[in-house]
Design an enzyme around this catalytic site. Structure first.
Site, PDB file in Angstrom:
ATOM      1  CD  GLU A 124     -25.218  -9.489 -21.226  1.00 61.07           C
ATOM      2  OE1 GLU A 124     -25.500  -9.082 -22.363  1.00 61.07           O
ATOM      3  OE2 GLU A 124     -24.517  -8.851 -20.428  1.00 61.07           O
ATOM      4  CD  GLU A 137     -20.366  -1.314 -20.777  1.00 59.59           C
ATOM      5  OE1 GLU A 137     -20.471  -2.558 -20.905  1.00 59.59           O
ATOM      6  OE2 GLU A 137     -21.084  -0.629 -20.052  1.00 59.59           O
ATOM      7  CE  LYS A 177     -31.845   4.495 -30.024  1.00 61.51           C
ATOM      8  NZ  LYS A 177     -32.813   4.025 -29.003  1.00 61.51           N
ATOM      9  CB  CYS A 207     -23.018  -4.856 -18.989  1.00 57.10           C
ATOM     10  SG  CYS A 207     -22.461  -3.448 -18.057  1.00 57.10           S
TER      11      CYS A 207
END
Ligand code: NAI
Ligand code: MG
Length: 498
Positions: A396, A265, A189, A299
Protein backbone atom coordinates in the site's frame (compact mmCIF):
# COMPACT_ATOMS: atom_id res chain seq x y z
CA UNK A 1 0.21 26.97 25.05
CA UNK A 2 -1.99 26.98 28.06
CA UNK A 3 -5.61 27.67 27.11
CA UNK A 4 -8.25 25.25 25.97
CA UNK A 5 -9.40 27.25 22.93
CA UNK A 6 -7.54 29.19 20.31
CA UNK A 7 -8.84 31.52 17.63
CA UNK A 8 -8.00 30.20 14.17
CA UNK A 9 -8.94 31.25 10.67
CA UNK A 10 -9.59 29.38 7.45
CA UNK A 11 -10.06 30.89 3.99
CA UNK A 12 -13.41 29.11 3.76
CA UNK A 13 -15.01 29.75 7.15
CA UNK A 14 -13.22 32.81 8.47
CA UNK A 15 -12.43 32.99 12.18
CA UNK A 16 -13.55 30.31 14.60
CA UNK A 17 -12.70 29.05 18.08
CA UNK A 18 -10.73 25.81 17.94
CA UNK A 19 -10.90 23.64 21.06
CA UNK A 20 -7.50 22.19 21.93
CA UNK A 21 -8.20 20.16 25.07
CA UNK A 22 -9.18 16.57 25.69
CA UNK A 23 -12.97 16.22 25.54
CA UNK A 24 -13.89 14.16 28.60
CA UNK A 25 -17.26 14.20 30.39
CA UNK A 26 -18.51 16.87 27.95
CA UNK A 27 -15.75 19.33 28.96
CA UNK A 28 -12.41 20.24 27.46
CA UNK A 29 -9.58 19.59 29.89
CA UNK A 30 -5.79 19.63 29.84
CA UNK A 31 -3.82 16.41 29.99
CA UNK A 32 -2.63 15.37 33.45
CA UNK A 33 1.02 15.71 32.43
CA UNK A 34 0.38 19.09 30.77
CA UNK A 35 1.83 17.93 27.46
CA UNK A 36 0.91 19.41 24.11
CA UNK A 37 1.93 18.74 20.53
CA UNK A 38 1.98 20.77 17.35
CA UNK A 39 -0.47 20.43 14.49
CA UNK A 40 1.01 21.13 11.07
CA UNK A 41 -0.70 22.60 8.02
CA UNK A 42 0.37 20.21 5.24
CA UNK A 43 -0.11 22.87 2.54
CA UNK A 44 2.35 25.30 4.11
CA UNK A 45 4.34 23.10 6.55
CA UNK A 46 3.64 25.77 9.20
CA UNK A 47 2.34 25.11 12.71
CA UNK A 48 -1.41 25.77 12.95
CA UNK A 49 -1.62 25.45 16.72
CA UNK A 50 -0.85 22.98 19.50
CA UNK A 51 -3.31 20.65 21.16
CA UNK A 52 -3.28 18.89 24.51
CA UNK A 53 -1.89 15.38 24.49
CA UNK A 54 -3.46 12.42 26.22
CA UNK A 55 -1.12 10.03 27.97
CA UNK A 56 -1.94 6.79 29.75
CA UNK A 57 -3.30 8.67 32.78
CA UNK A 58 -5.73 10.64 30.64
CA UNK A 59 -6.86 7.47 28.91
CA UNK A 60 -7.65 6.08 32.37
CA UNK A 61 -9.69 9.17 33.20
CA UNK A 62 -11.57 9.05 29.89
CA UNK A 63 -12.25 5.33 30.23
CA UNK A 64 -13.65 5.77 33.74
CA UNK A 65 -15.86 8.61 32.51
CA UNK A 66 -17.15 6.31 29.78
CA UNK A 67 -17.66 3.48 32.29
CA UNK A 68 -19.58 5.71 34.67
CA UNK A 69 -21.83 6.91 31.86
CA UNK A 70 -22.35 3.36 30.64
CA UNK A 71 -23.31 2.06 34.08
CA UNK A 72 -25.34 5.16 34.87
CA UNK A 73 -27.44 7.49 32.73
CA UNK A 74 -26.71 5.94 29.35
CA UNK A 75 -27.92 2.49 30.41
CA UNK A 76 -31.22 4.00 31.46
CA UNK A 77 -31.68 6.02 28.29
CA UNK A 78 -34.38 4.67 26.00
CA UNK A 79 -33.39 3.50 22.52
CA UNK A 80 -35.73 6.16 21.15
CA UNK A 81 -33.82 8.91 22.94
CA UNK A 82 -30.46 7.51 21.82
CA UNK A 83 -31.77 7.77 18.29
CA UNK A 84 -33.00 11.31 18.81
CA UNK A 85 -29.60 12.41 20.11
CA UNK A 86 -27.83 10.95 17.08
CA UNK A 87 -30.28 12.59 14.71
CA UNK A 88 -29.73 15.89 16.52
CA UNK A 89 -25.98 15.41 16.14
CA UNK A 90 -26.49 14.79 12.41
CA UNK A 91 -28.51 18.03 12.19
CA UNK A 92 -25.71 19.92 13.95
CA UNK A 93 -23.15 18.49 11.51
CA UNK A 94 -25.37 19.72 8.69
CA UNK A 95 -25.72 23.15 10.24
CA UNK A 96 -21.94 23.41 10.75
CA UNK A 97 -20.99 21.75 7.46
CA UNK A 98 -18.91 24.64 6.15
CA UNK A 99 -16.91 25.05 9.34
CA UNK A 100 -16.27 21.32 9.77
CA UNK A 101 -15.22 20.99 6.12
CA UNK A 102 -12.90 23.98 6.39
CA UNK A 103 -11.20 22.56 9.49
CA UNK A 104 -10.70 19.23 7.71
CA UNK A 105 -9.10 20.98 4.72
CA UNK A 106 -6.85 23.05 6.96
CA UNK A 107 -5.70 20.10 9.03
CA UNK A 108 -5.58 17.26 6.49
CA UNK A 109 -4.98 19.23 3.27
CA UNK A 110 -7.92 17.71 1.42
CA UNK A 111 -9.63 19.81 -1.24
CA UNK A 112 -12.51 21.82 0.25
CA UNK A 113 -15.02 20.39 -2.25
CA UNK A 114 -14.05 16.88 -1.10
CA UNK A 115 -14.13 17.88 2.56
CA UNK A 116 -17.69 19.13 2.11
CA UNK A 117 -18.64 15.80 0.57
CA UNK A 118 -17.07 14.05 3.60
CA UNK A 119 -19.18 16.08 6.02
CA UNK A 120 -22.29 15.35 3.94
CA UNK A 121 -21.49 11.66 4.36
CA UNK A 122 -21.04 12.17 8.13
CA UNK A 123 -24.55 13.63 8.26
CA UNK A 124 -25.96 10.64 6.37
CA UNK A 125 -24.13 8.16 8.58
CA UNK A 126 -25.10 9.71 11.92
CA UNK A 127 -28.74 10.10 10.89
CA UNK A 128 -28.84 6.52 9.61
CA UNK A 129 -27.54 5.10 12.90
CA UNK A 130 -29.94 7.37 14.77
CA UNK A 131 -32.66 5.52 12.88
CA UNK A 132 -31.27 2.15 13.97
CA UNK A 133 -31.23 2.89 17.70
CA UNK A 134 -34.83 1.77 18.32
CA UNK A 135 -34.80 -1.06 15.77
CA UNK A 136 -32.35 -3.35 17.48
CA UNK A 137 -34.32 -6.42 18.45
CA UNK A 138 -33.74 -9.85 19.92
CA UNK A 139 -35.61 -13.08 19.27
CA UNK A 140 -37.77 -15.63 21.01
CA UNK A 141 -36.64 -19.23 20.46
CA UNK A 142 -38.81 -22.25 21.17
CA UNK A 143 -36.72 -25.13 22.47
CA UNK A 144 -38.89 -27.25 24.79
CA UNK A 145 -42.40 -26.64 26.18
CA UNK A 146 -40.84 -26.31 29.68
CA UNK A 147 -38.88 -23.19 28.97
CA UNK A 148 -39.27 -19.73 27.60
CA UNK A 149 -36.13 -18.61 25.77
CA UNK A 150 -35.14 -15.31 24.37
CA UNK A 151 -32.10 -13.68 22.88
CA UNK A 152 -31.40 -10.15 23.92
CA UNK A 153 -29.02 -7.80 22.12
CA UNK A 154 -27.04 -5.71 24.56
CA UNK A 155 -24.35 -3.07 24.18
CA UNK A 156 -20.78 -4.32 24.59
CA UNK A 157 -19.81 -1.54 27.01
CA UNK A 158 -16.95 0.93 26.82
CA UNK A 159 -15.53 1.13 23.30
CA UNK A 160 -12.05 2.38 22.44
CA UNK A 161 -12.00 3.76 18.92
CA UNK A 162 -8.79 4.66 17.10
CA UNK A 163 -9.00 6.49 13.81
CA UNK A 164 -6.57 7.60 11.10
CA UNK A 165 -5.86 10.96 9.47
CA UNK A 166 -7.12 10.42 5.92
CA UNK A 167 -10.84 11.00 6.66
CA UNK A 168 -10.78 12.27 10.24
CA UNK A 169 -14.41 13.33 10.60
CA UNK A 170 -15.87 10.63 8.41
CA UNK A 171 -14.10 7.99 10.53
CA UNK A 172 -15.32 9.82 13.66
CA UNK A 173 -18.91 9.44 12.40
CA UNK A 174 -18.49 5.84 11.18
CA UNK A 175 -17.18 4.87 14.62
CA UNK A 176 -19.39 6.89 16.94
CA UNK A 177 -22.67 6.37 15.03
CA UNK A 178 -23.14 2.61 15.43
CA UNK A 179 -21.44 2.44 18.86
CA UNK A 180 -23.80 4.97 20.39
CA UNK A 181 -26.88 3.70 18.55
CA UNK A 182 -26.33 0.33 20.22
CA UNK A 183 -26.03 1.90 23.68
CA UNK A 184 -22.27 1.83 24.17
CA UNK A 185 -20.03 4.61 25.42
CA UNK A 186 -16.91 5.71 23.62
CA UNK A 187 -13.37 6.95 24.03
CA UNK A 188 -12.23 7.94 20.57
CA UNK A 189 -8.63 8.83 19.78
CA UNK A 190 -8.03 11.13 16.84
CA UNK A 191 -4.89 10.62 14.75
CA UNK A 192 -2.01 12.81 15.92
CA UNK A 193 -1.69 14.35 12.43
CA UNK A 194 -5.31 15.58 12.35
CA UNK A 195 -6.87 16.26 15.74
CA UNK A 196 -8.67 19.51 14.96
CA UNK A 197 -11.96 18.48 13.28
CA UNK A 198 -12.78 15.83 15.88
CA UNK A 199 -12.47 18.42 18.66
CA UNK A 200 -14.73 20.90 16.87
CA UNK A 201 -17.24 18.07 16.41
CA UNK A 202 -16.93 17.10 20.09
CA UNK A 203 -18.60 20.42 20.95
CA UNK A 204 -21.61 19.23 18.99
CA UNK A 205 -21.87 16.14 21.21
CA UNK A 206 -22.53 18.41 24.16
CA UNK A 207 -24.79 20.71 22.15
CA UNK A 208 -26.87 17.75 20.98
CA UNK A 209 -27.49 16.87 24.62
CA UNK A 210 -25.59 13.62 25.14
CA UNK A 211 -25.02 12.93 28.86
CA UNK A 212 -21.42 13.53 30.02
CA UNK A 213 -19.06 10.63 29.42
CA UNK A 214 -20.99 8.96 26.60
CA UNK A 215 -18.61 10.23 23.92
CA UNK A 216 -15.09 11.24 24.88
CA UNK A 217 -12.63 12.47 22.24
CA UNK A 218 -8.91 12.63 22.89
CA UNK A 219 -5.81 13.62 20.92
CA UNK A 220 -2.59 11.71 21.33
CA UNK A 221 0.01 9.44 19.84
CA UNK A 222 -0.52 5.85 18.79
CA UNK A 223 2.22 4.31 20.88
CA UNK A 224 1.07 6.14 24.03
CA UNK A 225 -2.67 6.93 24.08
CA UNK A 226 -3.55 4.39 21.37
CA UNK A 227 -1.63 1.60 23.08
CA UNK A 228 -3.16 2.51 26.45
CA UNK A 229 -6.67 2.16 25.01
CA UNK A 230 -6.00 -1.16 23.28
CA UNK A 231 -4.49 -2.75 26.37
CA UNK A 232 -6.88 -1.19 28.88
CA UNK A 233 -8.48 -3.72 31.19
CA UNK A 234 -11.77 -1.78 31.41
CA UNK A 235 -12.26 -1.26 27.66
CA UNK A 236 -14.65 -3.88 26.29
CA UNK A 237 -14.10 -3.36 22.61
CA UNK A 238 -11.65 -1.69 20.26
CA UNK A 239 -12.44 -0.52 16.75
CA UNK A 240 -9.37 0.45 14.78
CA UNK A 241 -8.80 1.93 11.33
CA UNK A 242 -5.24 2.31 10.08
CA UNK A 243 -2.25 0.33 8.91
CA UNK A 244 -2.11 -3.45 8.85
CA UNK A 245 1.08 -3.34 10.96
CA UNK A 246 -0.68 -1.50 13.77
CA UNK A 247 -3.79 -3.67 13.29
CA UNK A 248 -1.68 -6.68 14.32
CA UNK A 249 -0.41 -4.75 17.37
CA UNK A 250 -3.99 -3.93 18.36
CA UNK A 251 -4.99 -7.61 18.19
CA UNK A 252 -1.97 -8.61 20.27
CA UNK A 253 -2.77 -5.94 22.88
CA UNK A 254 -6.35 -7.18 23.10
CA UNK A 255 -5.15 -10.78 23.41
CA UNK A 256 -2.70 -10.04 26.18
CA UNK A 257 -4.97 -7.77 28.20
CA UNK A 258 -8.66 -8.68 28.58
CA UNK A 259 -9.55 -10.25 25.21
CA UNK A 260 -11.59 -7.20 24.32
CA UNK A 261 -13.56 -7.54 21.08
CA UNK A 262 -11.66 -6.17 18.10
CA UNK A 263 -12.68 -4.91 14.69
CA UNK A 264 -10.07 -3.77 12.21
CA UNK A 265 -10.35 -1.78 9.01
CA UNK A 266 -6.88 -1.88 7.49
CA UNK A 267 -5.01 -1.29 4.28
CA UNK A 268 -5.58 -2.33 0.71
CA UNK A 269 -4.04 -2.70 -2.70
CA UNK A 270 -7.19 -2.63 -4.71
CA UNK A 271 -7.39 -3.80 -8.34
CA UNK A 272 -9.28 -1.69 -10.85
CA UNK A 273 -10.03 -3.82 -13.93
CA UNK A 274 -10.98 -2.38 -17.32
CA UNK A 275 -12.30 -4.72 -20.02
CA UNK A 276 -12.16 -3.91 -23.74
CA UNK A 277 -15.92 -3.50 -23.91
CA UNK A 278 -16.06 -0.82 -21.19
CA UNK A 279 -17.26 2.69 -21.90
CA UNK A 280 -13.73 4.07 -22.03
CA UNK A 281 -14.53 7.66 -21.04
CA UNK A 282 -16.52 6.50 -18.06
CA UNK A 283 -13.81 4.00 -17.08
CA UNK A 284 -11.06 6.62 -17.30
CA UNK A 285 -12.86 9.07 -15.07
CA UNK A 286 -13.54 6.44 -12.41
CA UNK A 287 -10.01 5.05 -12.61
CA UNK A 288 -8.69 8.59 -12.19
CA UNK A 289 -11.01 9.27 -9.26
CA UNK A 290 -10.28 5.81 -7.83
CA UNK A 291 -6.60 6.54 -7.35
CA UNK A 292 -6.16 10.30 -7.13
CA UNK A 293 -9.12 11.17 -4.87
CA UNK A 294 -7.89 12.39 -1.45
CA UNK A 295 -4.32 12.44 -2.84
CA UNK A 296 -4.48 8.65 -3.03
CA UNK A 297 -4.67 8.47 0.77
CA UNK A 298 -7.57 6.02 0.78
CA UNK A 299 -7.60 2.51 2.14
CA UNK A 300 -9.61 1.46 -0.92
CA UNK A 301 -7.52 3.41 -3.49
CA UNK A 302 -7.57 1.66 -6.87
CA UNK A 303 -3.80 1.51 -7.15
CA UNK A 304 -3.43 -1.58 -9.40
CA UNK A 305 -4.99 -0.85 -12.77
CA UNK A 306 -5.42 -3.76 -15.17
CA UNK A 307 -6.45 -2.92 -18.73
CA UNK A 308 -7.34 -5.48 -21.40
CA UNK A 309 -4.84 -5.59 -24.27
CA UNK A 310 -7.11 -4.41 -27.09
CA UNK A 311 -7.57 -0.95 -25.53
CA UNK A 312 -4.39 -0.77 -23.48
CA UNK A 313 -2.42 1.79 -25.54
CA UNK A 314 -5.39 4.05 -26.08
CA UNK A 315 -6.34 3.81 -22.40
CA UNK A 316 -2.85 4.71 -21.14
CA UNK A 317 -2.69 7.72 -23.45
CA UNK A 318 -6.11 9.04 -22.46
CA UNK A 319 -5.71 8.26 -18.77
CA UNK A 320 -2.49 10.30 -18.73
CA UNK A 321 -4.24 13.21 -20.42
CA UNK A 322 -7.05 12.99 -17.86
CA UNK A 323 -4.74 12.79 -14.83
CA UNK A 324 -2.70 15.77 -16.02
CA UNK A 325 -5.87 17.84 -15.85
CA UNK A 326 -6.35 17.14 -12.12
CA UNK A 327 -5.76 20.44 -10.37
CA UNK A 328 -3.16 19.94 -7.64
CA UNK A 329 -2.66 22.76 -5.16
CA UNK A 330 -4.19 24.91 -2.45
CA UNK A 331 -7.02 22.88 -0.86
CA UNK A 332 -9.06 26.04 -0.42
CA UNK A 333 -9.00 26.99 -4.12
CA UNK A 334 -12.37 26.18 -5.63
CA UNK A 335 -11.18 24.02 -8.52
CA UNK A 336 -8.54 22.05 -6.59
CA UNK A 337 -8.97 18.31 -6.82
CA UNK A 338 -5.83 17.12 -5.07
CA UNK A 339 -4.20 18.76 -2.08
CA UNK A 340 -0.94 17.87 -0.34
CA UNK A 341 -0.20 14.62 1.46
CA UNK A 342 -0.94 14.81 5.15
CA UNK A 343 2.57 14.99 6.59
CA UNK A 344 6.29 14.99 5.94
CA UNK A 345 6.38 11.32 6.99
CA UNK A 346 3.70 10.37 4.48
CA UNK A 347 5.36 12.50 1.78
CA UNK A 348 8.71 10.73 2.37
CA UNK A 349 7.03 7.32 2.39
CA UNK A 350 5.33 7.92 -0.94
CA UNK A 351 8.47 9.40 -2.53
CA UNK A 352 10.41 6.33 -1.43
CA UNK A 353 7.87 4.09 -3.20
CA UNK A 354 8.25 6.19 -6.34
CA UNK A 355 12.00 5.69 -6.14
CA UNK A 356 11.56 1.95 -5.57
CA UNK A 357 9.35 1.74 -8.68
CA UNK A 358 11.93 3.55 -10.80
CA UNK A 359 14.79 1.44 -9.39
CA UNK A 360 12.87 -1.74 -10.19
CA UNK A 361 12.58 -0.69 -13.84
CA UNK A 362 8.98 0.53 -13.99
CA UNK A 363 8.34 3.37 -16.45
CA UNK A 364 7.06 6.73 -15.16
CA UNK A 365 4.30 7.70 -17.59
CA UNK A 366 3.53 10.95 -15.79
CA UNK A 367 4.50 12.58 -12.49
CA UNK A 368 6.98 11.06 -10.08
CA UNK A 369 8.05 14.34 -8.53
CA UNK A 370 7.27 16.79 -5.77
CA UNK A 371 5.08 19.67 -6.86
CA UNK A 372 6.26 23.10 -5.75
CA UNK A 373 8.71 23.92 -3.00
CA UNK A 374 6.46 24.17 0.04
CA UNK A 375 3.79 21.80 1.25
CA UNK A 376 3.69 18.03 0.82
CA UNK A 377 2.42 18.04 -2.77
CA UNK A 378 3.22 15.15 -5.12
CA UNK A 379 2.31 15.05 -8.81
CA UNK A 380 -0.22 12.46 -9.93
CA UNK A 381 2.03 9.54 -10.84
CA UNK A 382 1.34 6.67 -13.22
CA UNK A 383 3.75 3.75 -13.64
CA UNK A 384 3.64 1.30 -16.52
CA UNK A 385 5.94 -1.59 -17.43
CA UNK A 386 5.37 -3.08 -14.00
CA UNK A 387 5.53 -6.68 -12.82
CA UNK A 388 3.55 -8.27 -10.02
CA UNK A 389 6.57 -8.77 -7.73
CA UNK A 390 7.46 -5.08 -7.56
CA UNK A 391 6.82 -3.40 -4.21
CA UNK A 392 4.72 -0.74 -5.96
CA UNK A 393 2.36 -3.56 -7.05
CA UNK A 394 2.27 -5.37 -3.70
CA UNK A 395 2.39 -2.74 -0.97
CA UNK A 396 0.00 0.00 0.00
CA UNK A 397 1.55 3.32 -1.08
CA UNK A 398 -1.18 5.66 0.21
CA UNK A 399 -0.35 8.47 -2.18
CA UNK A 400 -1.19 9.66 -5.71
CA UNK A 401 0.67 6.77 -7.32
CA UNK A 402 -0.70 3.91 -9.41
CA UNK A 403 0.57 1.15 -11.65
CA UNK A 404 -1.04 0.10 -14.87
CA UNK A 405 -0.62 -3.27 -16.56
CA UNK A 406 -2.05 -5.25 -19.44
CA UNK A 407 -4.09 -8.45 -19.35
CA UNK A 408 -5.52 -10.82 -21.96
CA UNK A 409 -8.30 -12.92 -20.43
CA UNK A 410 -10.87 -12.75 -17.66
CA UNK A 411 -9.38 -15.75 -15.84
CA UNK A 412 -5.92 -14.29 -15.99
CA UNK A 413 -6.99 -10.94 -14.52
CA UNK A 414 -9.02 -12.59 -11.74
CA UNK A 415 -5.94 -14.58 -10.73
CA UNK A 416 -3.60 -11.56 -10.60
CA UNK A 417 -6.21 -9.34 -8.95
CA UNK A 418 -6.57 -11.88 -6.14
CA UNK A 419 -2.81 -12.35 -5.78
CA UNK A 420 -2.54 -9.92 -2.88
CA UNK A 421 -2.46 -10.18 0.89
CA UNK A 422 -5.10 -7.48 0.92
CA UNK A 423 -8.78 -7.79 0.04
CA UNK A 424 -10.53 -4.51 0.72
CA UNK A 425 -12.04 -3.33 -2.57
CA UNK A 426 -11.94 -3.79 -6.33
CA UNK A 427 -13.69 -2.52 -9.43
CA UNK A 428 -14.68 -3.90 -12.81
CA UNK A 429 -15.46 -1.80 -15.88
CA UNK A 430 -17.42 -3.58 -18.59
CA UNK A 431 -20.73 -3.34 -20.46
CA UNK A 432 -21.21 -7.10 -20.26
CA UNK A 433 -23.41 -8.07 -17.32
CA UNK A 434 -22.07 -11.62 -17.20
CA UNK A 435 -18.48 -10.42 -17.04
CA UNK A 436 -19.42 -7.94 -14.31
CA UNK A 437 -21.08 -10.59 -12.16
CA UNK A 438 -18.53 -13.37 -12.81
CA UNK A 439 -15.62 -11.14 -11.91
CA UNK A 440 -17.39 -9.58 -8.90
CA UNK A 441 -18.13 -13.03 -7.52
CA UNK A 442 -14.56 -14.23 -8.06
CA UNK A 443 -12.80 -11.29 -6.42
CA UNK A 444 -11.82 -11.89 -2.81
CA UNK A 445 -12.59 -8.38 -1.58
CA UNK A 446 -15.15 -6.88 0.79
CA UNK A 447 -16.43 -4.41 -1.81
CA UNK A 448 -16.68 -4.56 -5.61
CA UNK A 449 -17.69 -1.57 -7.71
CA UNK A 450 -18.94 -2.03 -11.26
CA UNK A 451 -18.48 0.91 -13.66
CA UNK A 452 -17.78 3.21 -10.73
CA UNK A 453 -15.27 3.66 -7.90
CA UNK A 454 -15.22 4.86 -4.27
CA UNK A 455 -19.00 4.84 -4.31
CA UNK A 456 -19.42 4.24 -0.59
CA UNK A 457 -22.76 4.60 1.12
CA UNK A 458 -23.64 4.42 4.80
CA UNK A 459 -26.23 1.70 4.07
CA UNK A 460 -23.64 -0.61 2.48
CA UNK A 461 -21.21 -2.59 4.67
CA UNK A 462 -17.54 -1.83 4.18
CA UNK A 463 -14.53 -3.88 5.28
CA UNK A 464 -11.93 -6.34 4.21
CA UNK A 465 -11.12 -9.91 3.32
CA UNK A 466 -7.67 -11.25 4.20
CA UNK A 467 -5.25 -8.75 5.78
CA UNK A 468 -7.56 -5.83 5.05
CA UNK A 469 -9.35 -6.39 8.31
CA UNK A 470 -11.87 -8.04 10.56
CA UNK A 471 -15.55 -7.08 10.69
CA UNK A 472 -17.60 -4.62 8.69
CA UNK A 473 -18.38 -0.97 9.20
CA UNK A 474 -21.50 0.82 7.94
CA UNK A 475 -24.87 -0.68 7.17
CA UNK A 476 -26.72 -3.02 9.48
CA UNK A 477 -23.53 -5.14 9.60
CA UNK A 478 -21.74 -2.56 11.76
CA UNK A 479 -24.24 -3.08 14.58
CA UNK A 480 -22.87 -6.60 15.14
CA UNK A 481 -19.55 -5.10 16.22
CA UNK A 482 -21.25 -3.20 19.02
CA UNK A 483 -23.67 -5.76 20.41
CA UNK A 484 -23.41 -8.74 22.68
CA UNK A 485 -25.85 -11.62 22.36
CA UNK A 486 -27.40 -12.77 25.61
CA UNK A 487 -29.36 -16.02 25.77
CA UNK A 488 -31.98 -16.12 28.52
CA UNK A 489 -33.72 -19.38 29.41
CA UNK A 490 -36.64 -19.28 31.85
CA UNK A 491 -37.87 -22.53 33.34
CA UNK A 492 -41.63 -22.38 33.41
CA UNK A 493 -43.41 -22.88 36.73
CA UNK A 494 -45.32 -25.98 35.67
CA UNK A 495 -42.17 -27.89 34.72
CA UNK A 496 -40.89 -30.39 37.29
CA UNK A 497 -37.18 -30.82 37.83
CA UNK A 498 -36.12 -34.38 38.65
P1 NAI B 1 -1.13 4.10 11.76
O1 NAI B 1 -1.78 2.77 11.60
O2 NAI B 1 0.15 4.17 12.54
O3 NAI B 1 -2.14 5.15 12.43
C1 NAI B 1 -3.54 5.03 12.49
C2 NAI B 1 -4.03 5.30 13.91
O4 NAI B 1 -3.49 4.31 14.78
C3 NAI B 1 -3.59 6.65 14.49
O5 NAI B 1 -4.61 7.16 15.31
C4 NAI B 1 -2.41 6.26 15.37
O6 NAI B 1 -2.17 7.16 16.42
C5 NAI B 1 -2.84 4.91 15.89
N1 NAI B 1 -1.76 4.04 16.35
C6 NAI B 1 -0.48 3.97 15.88
N2 NAI B 1 0.22 3.06 16.57
C7 NAI B 1 -0.61 2.53 17.49
C8 NAI B 1 -0.47 1.53 18.50
N3 NAI B 1 0.69 0.91 18.71
N4 NAI B 1 -1.56 1.23 19.25
C9 NAI B 1 -2.73 1.84 19.05
N5 NAI B 1 -2.92 2.80 18.13
C10 NAI B 1 -1.87 3.14 17.35
O7 NAI B 1 -0.88 4.69 10.32
P2 NAI B 1 0.17 5.79 9.86
O8 NAI B 1 1.53 5.52 10.42
O9 NAI B 1 -0.40 7.10 10.13
O10 NAI B 1 0.21 5.49 8.30
C11 NAI B 1 1.02 4.42 7.83
C12 NAI B 1 0.38 3.69 6.70
O11 NAI B 1 -0.79 3.07 7.18
C13 NAI B 1 -0.10 4.56 5.55
O12 NAI B 1 0.94 4.80 4.64
C14 NAI B 1 -1.16 3.68 4.97
O13 NAI B 1 -0.58 2.72 4.14
C15 NAI B 1 -1.76 2.99 6.16
N6 NAI B 1 -3.00 3.65 6.63
C16 NAI B 1 -4.19 3.07 6.31
C17 NAI B 1 -5.37 3.69 6.65
C18 NAI B 1 -6.69 3.11 6.31
O14 NAI B 1 -7.64 3.87 6.13
N7 NAI B 1 -6.84 1.82 6.25
C19 NAI B 1 -5.39 4.98 7.34
C20 NAI B 1 -4.09 5.47 7.69
C21 NAI B 1 -2.94 4.82 7.32
MG1 MG C 1 -2.26 18.05 10.16
Amino acid sequence: MSGLFVELKTPHSGKYMQPTGLFINNEFVKGVDGKTFEVINPSTEKVITSVHEATEKDVDIAVSAARKAFDGPWRKETPENRGKLLVKLADLFEKNLDLLAAVESLDNGKAISMAKADIGMCVGCLRYYGGWADKITGKVIDTTPDTFNYIRKEPVGVCGQIIPWNFPLLMWAWKIGPAVACGNTVVLKMAEQTPLGGLVAAQLIKEAGFPPGVVNVISGFGKIAGAALTSHIDVDKVAFTGSTVVGRTVLRAAASSNLKKVTLELGGKSPNIVFEDADIDNAISWVNFGIFFNSGQCCCAGSRIYVQEGIYDKFVQRFKERALKNVVGDPFARDTFQGPLVSQVQFDRVMSYIKAGKDAGAKVEIGGKRKGEKGYFIEPTIFSNVSEEMSIMQEEIFGPVCSISKFKTKDEVIAVANKSNYGLAAAVHTKNLNTAIDVSNALRTGTVWVNTYNTLHHQMPFGGYKESGIGRELGEAALDNYLQTKSVTIRLGNALFV
